[in-house]
Design an enzyme around this catalytic site. Sequence first.
Site, PDB file in Angstrom:
ATOM      1  N   LYS A  18       5.030   4.568  -1.281  1.00  0.00           N
ATOM      2  CA  LYS A  18       5.052   5.851  -1.988  1.00  0.00           C
ATOM      3  C   LYS A  18       6.381   6.604  -1.857  1.00  0.00           C
ATOM      4  CE  LYS A  18       0.041   6.444  -2.031  1.00  0.00           C
ATOM      5  NZ  LYS A  18      -1.127   7.031  -1.364  1.00  0.00           N
ATOM      6  N   GLY A  47       0.824  -1.204   0.000  1.00  0.00           N
ATOM      7  CA  GLY A  47       0.000   0.000   0.000  1.00  0.00           C
ATOM      8  C   GLY A  47       0.855   1.251   0.000  1.00  0.00           C
ATOM      9  N   SER A  48       0.373   2.269   0.668  1.00  0.00           N
ATOM     10  CA  SER A  48       0.989   3.599   0.563  1.00  0.00           C
ATOM     11  C   SER A  48       2.372   3.718   1.178  1.00  0.00           C
ATOM     12  CB  SER A  48       0.062   4.644   1.186  1.00  0.00           C
ATOM     13  OG  SER A  48      -1.136   4.735   0.448  1.00  0.00           O
ATOM     14  N   VAL A  49       2.819   2.732   1.970  1.00  0.00           N
ATOM     15  CA  VAL A  49       4.178   2.849   2.510  1.00  0.00           C
ATOM     16  C   VAL A  49       5.218   2.722   1.400  1.00  0.00           C
ATOM     17  CG1 VAL A  49       3.666   2.126   4.876  1.00  0.00           C
ATOM     18  CG2 VAL A  49       4.184   0.399   3.147  1.00  0.00           C
TER      19      VAL A  49
END
Length: 673
Positions: free
Chosen positions: A420, A416-418
């Site tokens: 980014k 997920g967003s980790v």
Amino acid sequence: MRRVTLLLSIVFFVILIGCSEDDVVTPHERFDKYVEHWSNQEFSKMYEMLTPESQQEYSTENMVDRYTKIYEDLQISDVTISYTKLSDDELETSLEEGTATLPFTVEMNSMAGPISFEYEAKLTQIDEGEDEESLNWFVSWDPGFIFPEIKDGGEIGISTTEPVRGEILDRNLMPLAINDTVWEIGIVPGNFDTDSDIEKVASLLNMSVEAIDSQLSQGWVTEDTFVPLRKVPESNEELLNQLWEIDGIMGSEATGRVYPLGESAAHLVGYIRQITAEQLEEKDPEVYSPNDMIGNTGLERVYEEQLKGEKGVRIYVTKEGEEDITLAEKEVKNGEKIVTTIDANIQEEIFNSYDGEAGTTAAIHPKTGETLALVSSPSYDPNDMVYGISQSKWDSLQNDPKNPLLNRFTSTFAPGSVIKPVSAAVGLQNGSIDPNETFEIEGLTWKPEGWSDYEIRRVSESNGPVDLRDAIVRSDNIYFAMQALEMGEDAFLNGLQQFGFGESIPFEYPIETSTVSTSGNLSDPVLLANASYGQGELEISSLHMATAYTTFLNDGNMIKPTLLESEETSQVWQEELITKEQADIISEALRGVVTDGTAGYAKNANLPISGKTATVELKLTLEDEEGAQNGWFVGYPTEDQDILIAMMVEDVHELGGSSIAVEKVTDILEKIK
């Protein structure tokens, strides 16, 4: 006349030598053949070369079978026999007298090391026919040919000394796996009420009644005999107290493998068990025997060779009334001590924070690469695995929907967003992302031109143009999807590969390789866009995730993770992934995630914290409206950067999404700092 006599003598000698070399078999030739058979352990052929007297005194069982058994039992190999040949004068005499004595030396390898000895072979010339060519040489044999020490009797004995298994320790030399005192629990039949207590004992020791009955019915058991049943760790006081209350139950102190951290480090440390028949076939028979214990999982398995040690072996001759004579001896070599970089306190603190929830965490020192904790939750007690787990408890572990037997820290998950900050680093490095460039993004969804019904969704609308910092702080999926599609598959894929995707992580403990997709490419635009914010088919382990973040704290260099105290620290795995200035840009944004963004709980901590959150949607298909969620938080102290924690908590849909991971990591950092 004297000259004629001398001439005839010389002629006779020449003829004699000529005959011995050309027509008559010499003792040398015969013994060479005997030695050849001996070197090849062809004992039956050796027996055929013995004198009739030797064969009469020693049957094939006394010679051939004994040789075979001794050589097999002692694992004799590389047998070499050497001897000094007779001089010409000695050879002439032996041919005249029909006897020869050849001193020889034997060298061989055994399970206890090299063995060598000197002995004499006496050969006798025997006529096997009517002419001179039928003369042959035969060996007068006795047991001294096996070993001189048993010439006049005696038996070969073997004694072994088991090595002490090496211990596994944390960085502060606190025990993770040790050899400690355990209780050998048993029954004294004369004091035991079989009818009323046997089921209770069976239940307490996780044994069947039939197994206990079998032990008690052995031929050597008497009313006063102590019959051992099972070992119990000294730390299991509750169980021991229940056992001591039963009449006829006794215990004797013994040494056994103990795992002080129990469930907290079960997947990391692993456990030992008795070697299986299949494993025994694969292992060196000189090292393992059927009753040996072997590392089954975890560090116990990874470092089995070092922990196991080597048995001490002594080969000796024993005779009644005499001192034993040692033929060969190999000293016992105890197992090595394995000192890890793990911090037992941090390991326990992180595990306890899960409170039974499923997930995984890796904690490392971001400057040195030392691994401080590797946690998988839920778990099991490795002590149960060593000293006996009941069928019901085993069934419970196997049927638990949270799968406590699964080692999650070796597995990969959608980040997920980790991811980014990593996507940002890829774009900054290849020049496709300008940190100051802003994007006008309207609404919660975005669909590139040409796409069908699938849309990119973000968690919140922005109050104005979105730049890189804002996209990290507010975790804007649309921004990163735009950037990935703009830079294209090749550039983005190359950047991820530089961060170690598709490459085995250089780590002592086997960790699954992180992948960008099942196919290894991102040619599908939807897959490419989703990968940029950690969805799609992108998967990474918690350790790799933590390692990737070291890039932002080391001026653009990704540090190699280590597990052993002996390893060199602060090694660079991937060099100059981004510049120092670019690393500072991302680091500042990670602090903003806490002060202004999605990790607000950490803002109230008693120390400044930086990090990144992620709530991963685990949809079965792109059309699914809603699915399970995993929550991530990668966090570290902003100032005193001596620990970095990458935590994932499974099924957080009803736990507040990624905020549950933020809370746990924050609380852990406050406790250990």
